[in-house]
Design a protein around this motif. Structure first.
Motif, PDB file in Angstrom:
ATOM      1  N   HIS A   1       0.839  -1.201   0.000  1.00 45.54           N
ATOM      2  CA  HIS A   1       0.000   0.000   0.000  1.00 45.54           C
ATOM      3  C   HIS A   1       0.876   1.254   0.000  1.00 45.54           C
ATOM      4  CE1 HIS A   1      -3.109  -2.875   1.089  1.00 45.54           C
ATOM      5  NE2 HIS A   1      -3.999  -1.956   0.777  1.00 45.54           N
ATOM      6  N   ILE A   2       1.913   1.237   0.804  1.00 37.38           N
ATOM      7  CA  ILE A   2       2.837   2.378   0.868  1.00 37.38           C
ATOM      8  C   ILE A   2       3.551   2.540  -0.465  1.00 37.38           C
ATOM      9  CG2 ILE A   2       4.970   3.227   1.952  1.00 37.38           C
ATOM     10  CD1 ILE A   2       3.965   1.732   4.528  1.00 37.38           C
TER      11      ILE A   2
ATOM     12  N   LEU B   1       4.349   5.244  -5.663  1.00 36.66           N
ATOM     13  CA  LEU B   1       4.305   5.215  -7.119  1.00 36.66           C
ATOM     14  C   LEU B   1       3.382   6.297  -7.670  1.00 36.66           C
ATOM     15  CD1 LEU B   1       4.247   1.357  -7.655  1.00 36.66           C
ATOM     16  CD2 LEU B   1       6.011   2.920  -8.515  1.00 36.66           C
ATOM     17  N   MET B   2       2.268   6.555  -6.981  1.00 38.89           N
ATOM     18  CA  MET B   2       1.389   7.648  -7.408  1.00 38.89           C
ATOM     19  C   MET B   2       2.108   8.988  -7.250  1.00 38.89           C
ATOM     20  SD  MET B   2      -2.492   6.543  -6.248  1.00 38.89           S
ATOM     21  CE  MET B   2      -2.136   6.574  -4.507  1.00 38.89           C
TER      22      MET B   2
ATOM     23  N   LEU C   1      -6.907  -2.599  -3.619  1.00 38.31           N
ATOM     24  CA  LEU C   1      -5.948  -2.081  -2.644  1.00 38.31           C
ATOM     25  C   LEU C   1      -6.585  -1.176  -1.604  1.00 38.31           C
ATOM     26  CD1 LEU C   1      -2.862  -1.181  -4.852  1.00 38.31           C
ATOM     27  CD2 LEU C   1      -3.012  -2.965  -3.135  1.00 38.31           C
ATOM     28  N   PHE C   2      -7.566  -0.415  -2.015  1.00 42.28           N
ATOM     29  CA  PHE C   2      -8.161   0.573  -1.134  1.00 42.28           C
ATOM     30  C   PHE C   2      -9.670   0.402  -1.104  1.00 42.28           C
ATOM     31  CE2 PHE C   2      -4.405   2.545  -3.153  1.00 42.28           C
ATOM     32  CZ  PHE C   2      -3.609   2.661  -2.033  1.00 42.28           C
ATOM     33  N   GLU C   3     -10.291   0.748   0.033  1.00 46.76           N
ATOM     34  CA  GLU C   3     -11.747   0.618   0.163  1.00 46.76           C
ATOM     35  C   GLU C   3     -12.461   1.329  -0.965  1.00 46.76           C
ATOM     36  OE1 GLU C   3     -13.674   1.549   3.884  1.00 46.76           O
ATOM     37  OE2 GLU C   3     -12.054   0.539   4.963  1.00 46.76           O
ATOM     38  N   ARG C   4     -12.052   2.561  -1.222  1.00 46.46           N
ATOM     39  CA  ARG C   4     -12.671   3.344  -2.282  1.00 46.46           C
ATOM     40  C   ARG C   4     -11.781   3.266  -3.509  1.00 46.46           C
ATOM     41  NH1 ARG C   4     -13.729   9.428  -1.272  1.00 46.46           N
ATOM     42  NH2 ARG C   4     -13.407   9.733  -3.467  1.00 46.46           N
ATOM     43  N   GLY C   5     -11.995   2.240  -4.295  1.00 44.86           N
ATOM     44  CA  GLY C   5     -11.163   2.031  -5.468  1.00 44.86           C
ATOM     45  C   GLY C   5     -11.350   3.117  -6.504  1.00 44.86           C
TER      46      GLY C   5
ATOM     47  N   ASN D   1      -4.108  -6.266 -10.743  1.00 43.67           N
ATOM     48  CA  ASN D   1      -4.463  -7.671 -10.579  1.00 43.67           C
ATOM     49  C   ASN D   1      -3.888  -8.280  -9.315  1.00 43.67           C
ATOM     50  OD1 ASN D   1      -5.942  -7.929 -13.000  1.00 43.67           O
ATOM     51  ND2 ASN D   1      -4.023  -7.923 -14.131  1.00 43.67           N
ATOM     52  N   ILE D   2      -3.555  -7.454  -8.365  1.00 41.77           N
ATOM     53  CA  ILE D   2      -2.924  -7.956  -7.146  1.00 41.77           C
ATOM     54  C   ILE D   2      -3.929  -8.790  -6.347  1.00 41.77           C
ATOM     55  CG2 ILE D   2      -3.433  -5.994  -5.641  1.00 41.77           C
ATOM     56  CD1 ILE D   2      -0.515  -6.260  -4.650  1.00 41.77           C
TER      57      ILE D   2
END
Length: 193
Positions: free
Chosen positions: A136-137, A142-143, A168-172, A186-187
């Motif tokens: 996640h970090i 990367l962003m 990865l995140f609740e709010r994709g 695709n993780i």
């Protein structure tokens, strides 16, 4: 190059062979280039060359990042601990190979062995002993890296990819990042929990 010219670092430490937790290999190389994306490509080339050699030593070839993490775990983990009065200490913590995007050249720390750590280091890719999941970090870094390229109108060649972050995140959402060996769209989050 002067000022805060961004660059990349490949840094790491791993065991030279399985079962020998004393003999380690240390890596530290900075990649600087007038075209930042070319420094990034060279950093990933060095990282990939180490991964290929480690896989070859086990008679394997690269398939994908999760399989590589499992196959190479022995190089990053001796499973040895040091007993202290209150807890066991994992002596393998820190065994990894990482790629860092550096956008602040101010030195935060320099070890007696000459290892340099900069204030503006952002881990963008790594392989370790699966001690800790930092994906996640890494994705947030990367962003940040992608935004840096965009904001400074830097060439990205064919490295920009669009990722679905719903796993990865609740709010994709869809985000743009510069590609890495991990396909964040695709993780399999179960695999890393």
């Amino acid at each position: 190059m002067k000022g805060n010219t961004p660059f990349y670092i490949v840094r790491g430490e791993f065991f030279r062979q399985n079962g020998n937790d004393i003999d380690t290999v240390e890596i530290y190389q900075e990649f600087r280039h007038a075209e930042l994306i070319k420094a990034r490509i060279k950093a990933f080339d060095l990282y990939n060359s180490y991964i290929d050699v480690l896989l070859e030593s086990k008679g394997l070839r690269y398939e994908n990042h999760p399989n590589t993490e499992q196959a190479l775990k022995d190089f990053f983990s001796s499973t040895r601990t040091i007993n202290s009065e209150s807890t066991d200490i994992d002596v393998d913590m820190g065994k990894e190979i990482g790629i860092y995007f550096v956008d602040d050249n101010e030195i935060e720390y320099k070890s007696t062995e000459g290892k340099v750590f900069y204030k503006g280091e952002h881990l963008i890719h790594y392989i370790d002993n699966l001690y800790d999941d930092r994906k996640h970090i890494v994705f947030q870094n990367l962003m940040y890296e992608s935004d840096y390229y965009h904001d400074n109108k830097l060439e990205m060649l064919d490295c920009l990819v669009k990722c679905d972050t719903s796993k990865l995140f609740e709010r994709g959402d869809y985000q743009h990042i510069l590609k890495t060996p991990i396909d964040f769209s695709n993780i399999d989050t179960q695999q890393y929990e």
